[in-house]
Design a protein around this motif. Structure first.
Motif, PDB file in Angstrom:
ATOM      1  N   GLY B  47     -11.987  11.083 -15.037  1.00  0.00           N
ATOM      2  CA  GLY B  47     -11.687  10.224 -13.903  1.00  0.00           C
ATOM      3  C   GLY B  47     -10.298   9.630 -13.961  1.00  0.00           C
ATOM      4  N   LYS B  48      -9.602   9.789 -15.107  1.00  0.00           N
ATOM      5  CA  LYS B  48      -8.275   9.200 -15.239  1.00  0.00           C
ATOM      6  C   LYS B  48      -7.285   9.866 -14.270  1.00  0.00           C
ATOM      7  N   GLY B  49      -7.356  11.201 -14.154  1.00  0.00           N
ATOM      8  CA  GLY B  49      -6.442  11.929 -13.264  1.00  0.00           C
ATOM      9  C   GLY B  49      -6.579  11.487 -11.818  1.00  0.00           C
ATOM     10  N   SER B  50      -7.818  11.395 -11.343  1.00  0.00           N
ATOM     11  CA  SER B  50      -8.004  11.012  -9.940  1.00  0.00           C
ATOM     12  C   SER B  50      -7.612   9.550  -9.722  1.00  0.00           C
ATOM     13  N   ALA B  51      -7.803   8.708 -10.751  1.00  0.00           N
ATOM     14  CA  ALA B  51      -7.397   7.306 -10.638  1.00  0.00           C
ATOM     15  C   ALA B  51      -5.878   7.206 -10.497  1.00  0.00           C
ATOM     16  N   VAL B  52      -5.170   8.010 -11.304  1.00  0.00           N
ATOM     17  CA  VAL B  52      -3.702   7.978 -11.252  1.00  0.00           C
ATOM     18  C   VAL B  52      -3.214   8.459  -9.887  1.00  0.00           C
ATOM     19  N   LEU B  53      -3.846   9.521  -9.361  1.00  0.00           N
ATOM     20  CA  LEU B  53      -3.412  10.036  -8.052  1.00  0.00           C
ATOM     21  C   LEU B  53      -3.640   8.994  -6.955  1.00  0.00           C
ATOM     22  N   LYS B  54      -4.783   8.328  -7.008  1.00  0.00           N
ATOM     23  CA  LYS B  54      -5.064   7.270  -6.025  1.00  0.00           C
ATOM     24  C   LYS B  54      -3.981   6.201  -6.067  1.00  0.00           C
ATOM     25  N   GLN B  55      -3.591   5.819  -7.298  1.00  0.00           N
ATOM     26  CA  GLN B  55      -2.521   4.818  -7.468  1.00  0.00           C
ATOM     27  C   GLN B  55      -1.190   5.345  -6.945  1.00  0.00           C
ATOM     28  N   ALA B  56      -0.887   6.611  -7.302  1.00  0.00           N
ATOM     29  CA  ALA B  56       0.394   7.200  -6.882  1.00  0.00           C
ATOM     30  C   ALA B  56       0.496   7.185  -5.362  1.00  0.00           C
ATOM     31  N   GLU B  57      -0.569   7.616  -4.695  1.00  0.00           N
ATOM     32  CA  GLU B  57      -0.583   7.625  -3.222  1.00  0.00           C
ATOM     33  C   GLU B  57      -0.339   6.213  -2.692  1.00  0.00           C
ATOM     34  N   PHE B  58      -1.043   5.253  -3.286  1.00  0.00           N
ATOM     35  CA  PHE B  58      -0.908   3.867  -2.848  1.00  0.00           C
ATOM     36  C   PHE B  58       0.539   3.374  -3.001  1.00  0.00           C
ATOM     37  N   PHE B  59       1.117   3.593  -4.194  1.00  0.00           N
ATOM     38  CA  PHE B  59       2.465   3.051  -4.441  1.00  0.00           C
ATOM     39  C   PHE B  59       3.543   3.802  -3.652  1.00  0.00           C
ATOM     40  N   PHE B  60       3.414   5.123  -3.526  1.00  0.00           N
ATOM     41  CA  PHE B  60       4.394   5.851  -2.713  1.00  0.00           C
ATOM     42  C   PHE B  60       4.371   5.331  -1.269  1.00  0.00           C
ATOM     43  N   LYS B  61       3.176   5.092  -0.734  1.00  0.00           N
ATOM     44  CA  LYS B  61       3.076   4.579   0.647  1.00  0.00           C
ATOM     45  C   LYS B  61       3.652   3.167   0.745  1.00  0.00           C
ATOM     46  N   LEU B  62       3.409   2.357  -0.321  1.00  0.00           N
ATOM     47  CA  LEU B  62       3.963   0.998  -0.343  1.00  0.00           C
ATOM     48  C   LEU B  62       5.498   1.041  -0.325  1.00  0.00           C
ATOM     49  N   LEU B  63       6.075   1.944  -1.105  1.00  0.00           N
ATOM     50  CA  LEU B  63       7.540   2.050  -1.143  1.00  0.00           C
ATOM     51  C   LEU B  63       8.077   2.553   0.189  1.00  0.00           C
ATOM     52  N   GLU B  64       7.470   3.619   0.724  1.00  0.00           N
ATOM     53  CA  GLU B  64       7.922   4.192   2.000  1.00  0.00           C
ATOM     54  C   GLU B  64       7.910   3.114   3.097  1.00  0.00           C
ATOM     55  N   LYS B  65       6.843   2.308   3.109  1.00  0.00           N
ATOM     56  CA  LYS B  65       6.698   1.238   4.099  1.00  0.00           C
ATOM     57  C   LYS B  65       7.846   0.237   3.978  1.00  0.00           C
ATOM     58  N   ASN B  66       8.409   0.138   2.759  1.00  0.00           N
ATOM     59  CA  ASN B  66       9.513  -0.799   2.518  1.00  0.00           C
ATOM     60  C   ASN B  66      10.885  -0.119   2.512  1.00  0.00           C
ATOM     61  N   GLY B  67      10.926   1.076   3.111  1.00  0.00           N
ATOM     62  CA  GLY B  67      12.227   1.720   3.322  1.00  0.00           C
ATOM     63  C   GLY B  67      12.760   2.542   2.160  1.00  0.00           C
ATOM     64  N   ILE B  68      11.953   2.782   1.129  1.00  0.00           N
ATOM     65  CA  ILE B  68      12.387   3.621  -0.003  1.00  0.00           C
ATOM     66  C   ILE B  68      11.985   5.073   0.286  1.00  0.00           C
ATOM     67  N   LYS B  69      12.938   5.981   0.157  1.00  0.00           N
ATOM     68  CA  LYS B  69      12.631   7.402   0.409  1.00  0.00           C
ATOM     69  C   LYS B  69      12.024   8.051  -0.838  1.00  0.00           C
ATOM     70  N   THR B  70      10.869   8.687  -0.664  1.00  0.00           N
ATOM     71  CA  THR B  70      10.185   9.337  -1.787  1.00  0.00           C
ATOM     72  C   THR B  70       9.834  10.780  -1.419  1.00  0.00           C
ATOM     73  N   HIS B  71       9.381  11.531  -2.419  1.00  0.00           N
ATOM     74  CA  HIS B  71       9.033  12.932  -2.177  1.00  0.00           C
ATOM     75  C   HIS B  71       7.555  13.101  -1.775  1.00  0.00           C
ATOM     76  N   PHE B  72       6.817  12.029  -1.646  1.00  0.00           N
ATOM     77  CA  PHE B  72       5.382  12.122  -1.343  1.00  0.00           C
ATOM     78  C   PHE B  72       5.140  12.645   0.077  1.00  0.00           C
ATOM     79  N   VAL B  73       4.240  13.618   0.194  1.00  0.00           N
ATOM     80  CA  VAL B  73       3.865  14.121   1.519  1.00  0.00           C
ATOM     81  C   VAL B  73       2.432  13.697   1.828  1.00  0.00           C
ATOM     82  N   GLU B  74       1.455  14.174   1.035  1.00  0.00           N
ATOM     83  CA  GLU B  74       0.062  13.791   1.296  1.00  0.00           C
ATOM     84  C   GLU B  74      -0.840  14.158   0.125  1.00  0.00           C
ATOM     85  N   ARG B  75      -1.970  13.497   0.076  1.00  0.00           N
ATOM     86  CA  ARG B  75      -2.975  13.840  -0.918  1.00  0.00           C
ATOM     87  C   ARG B  75      -3.785  15.010  -0.374  1.00  0.00           C
TER      88      ARG B  75
END
Lengths: 219, 219
Positions: B47-75
């Motif tokens: 469950g560690k892998g899926s937990a990390v991905l959930k966090q990554a999605e959350f933080f990438f979206k948080l950064l994007e919302k605040n104007g930081i450009k990231t490479h995240f597309v979608e889960r």
């Protein structure tokens, strides 16, 4: 006179507002082999201490002549010299003309041996920690030196690089790297410690010179 | 899809102009003990892998919302996500709110545990060399990144520090440090790799949280 520091290559005594350095015959190296860029004592050679002091006197005078302020006062005898006391900043300021020694070990394959660098690096002076690299923001935030002092150390180090680079070029030699230390005195910074074959690496015909060989070059 | 990288915590596949990350259950640590700031695999937890991905999605979206450009597309699913392909800069950009982990090991007694720092540090991404610290002049002279890119990475990292610092403060938690990686795409820089419990250390009641605990905080 009170012994205040027993070092790898010199002992330091206090004498009022002055320090007296006694230069030892110990050889520096790395992994048991003699290497002027090394940081461990790998042996002894008679005459090495007096050779280093002769070099130190020569280089301090060369820098002073070129407008660099140092703590050098005068040589006392073959093994001892007198310096101004300062508040020592616990950093080694390294100028790398070319990639050599610890820089190659640190960065491995991404750097070519003897690749041109012309950079200033700071390491924290600590034998126990192995003189770790330290970047400018950390130096400032840990209160080791102020932003203004960092800028002054870099500027002075680049000026010393010009002076030493030209000196060795004129002798048909190539300096690869050197390190300086700085101390505070009356609100300004002085170049302290020593400048000699123990604190620089000079190449001739593809080989790094030993201290005694370097002395031949200077004389 | 072609496997292009087998990492400690994820495998990376190439899919046209995109990368697909598969998040593993491996745990990072130091000296055999679990430590989210560590750099060796010390075990596995379901469950560690899926937990990390959930966090990554959350933080990438948080950064994007605040104007930081990231490479995240979608889960894609529980263990896989899609990212833009970039030309990766081989650096880890570390922001240290407080002194912890490798910073304490590196500088020993001159730094107090949890002393305030607010500094950006760069390390060269190289498992073989142990991710050595690298200062800005060396980054530039070795051609790893340009002066302009270094400034942009520092500026973005400080902005991310503000965003994450505020996020955790609002949850009654304290972030101690985090690391970012950057990649080049179409002349600009994007935050790449991942942002998760594996790339930051967050403290609650005097203790650094494990990934799964961090997930509870986000949800």
């Amino acid at each position: 006179m009170r012994l205040i520091y027993r070092g790898k290559t010199k002992d330091v005594y206090e004498d009022g507002d002055f320090l007296i350095f006694y230069f030892k015959d110990s050889l520096l190296g790395f992994n048991g082999e003699e290497d002027t860029g090394g940081n461990e004592v790998v042996g002894e050679r008679e005459g090495k201490g007096s050779a280093v002091l002769k070099q130190a006197e020569f280089f301090f005078k060369l820098l002073e002549k070129n407008g660099i302020k140092t703590h050098f006062v005068e040589r006392i005898d073959k093994r001892r010299a007198k310096f101004l006391k300062t508040e020592r900043i616990p950093l080694e300021v390294i100028y790398r003309f070319k990639a050599y020694g610890s820089f190659l070990r640190r960065y491995g394959e991404i750097v070519k041996p003897l690749q041109e660098l012309d950079i200033v690096e700071f390491t924290l002076k600590s034998d126990a920690l192995g003189d770790p690299l330290i970047c400018e923001e950390a130096i400032e935030k840990l209160g080791i030196a102020s932003r203004k002092e960092i800028e002054e150390m870099k500027k002075t180090t680049r000026k010393v690089a010009q002076i030493l680079g030209e000196f060795f070029r004129n002798k048909g030699l190539e300096i690869l790297d050197f390190k300086l230390e700085f101390g505070r005195r009356k609100g300004g910074l002085l170049v302290i410690d020593e400048i000699s074959g123990d604190t620089m690496r000079v190449k001739k015909d593809g080989r790094v010179l030993k201290q005694e060989e370097l002395l031949g070059v200077i004389g």
